[in-house]
Design an enzyme around this catalytic site. Structure first.
Site, PDB file in Angstrom:
ATOM      1  N   GLU A  22       0.811  -1.218   0.000  1.00  0.00           N
ATOM      2  CA  GLU A  22       0.000   0.000   0.000  1.00  0.00           C
ATOM      3  C   GLU A  22       0.844   1.268   0.000  1.00  0.00           C
ATOM      4  OE1 GLU A  22      -3.203   0.258  -0.354  1.00  0.00           O
ATOM      5  OE2 GLU A  22      -3.876  -1.783   0.019  1.00  0.00           O
ATOM      6  N   ASP A  31      -7.762   7.108  -4.580  1.00  0.00           N
ATOM      7  CA  ASP A  31      -7.134   5.858  -5.048  1.00  0.00           C
ATOM      8  C   ASP A  31      -8.173   4.891  -5.586  1.00  0.00           C
ATOM      9  OD1 ASP A  31      -5.250   3.840  -5.509  1.00  0.00           O
ATOM     10  OD2 ASP A  31      -5.480   3.057  -3.478  1.00  0.00           O
TER      11      ASP A  31
END
Length: 154
Positions: A22, A31
């Protein structure tokens, strides 16, 4: 290894895997359309939010434990730590509902761990588009999952 030790080992493996996949962002970003912060955290995030490193680490620790519990509930209680860690990383990324409703979870619950590990490779699409970053992450998760099948106690 006791169940508590297995769970702790799985959470530690998953936390490292998730943090690496991540990345860390201390300011909220999209995102690709969901406000996200820290290590891919989306729960309650709004654009403009900021967080400290300590806050991000605490969020990651809490959420990994939540997703690990989801994995145990949906895929089985006695998974080897690398398998549970790989499944937890996947669940963290796709969500608990998608994980629990997946063929992967059904295969794992039925004891077909090789089949369940193979299913990880199917989760490489976001919004209908193949994403190479997801393919790379899934390859790492699958390799970790399969270490347990090869007899690697890590």
């Amino acid at each position: 290894m006791t169940p508590v030790q297995r769970g702790a080992a799985a959470v530690a493996l998953a936390t490292g895997l998730i943090a690496g996949a991540e990345g860390l962002r201390l300011t909220a970003y999209l995102d690709p359309v969901t406000p996200t912060i820290c290590y891919g955290e989306t729960e309650g995030v709004r654009m403009g939010d900021t967080a400290t490193l300590a806050e991000c680490q605490a969020k990651l620790d809490r959420r990994v434990r939540v997703f690990a519990a989801t994995v145990r509930r949906c895929a089985g209680e006695d998974l080897p730590p690398p398998v549970e860690a790989a499944f937890t990383s996947l669940a963290y990324n796709i969500g608990g509902g998608a994980f629990c409703g997946s063929t992967l979870a059904r295969k794992a619950k039925a004891g077909d761990l090789p089949g369940a590990c193979a299913e990880i490779s199917r989760w490489t699409y976001a919004y209908g588009v193949h994403v190479q970053g997801l393919a790379n992450r899934r390859a790492t998760e699958r390799a970790l999952c399969e270490t347990a099948l090869a007899g690697d106690p890590s």
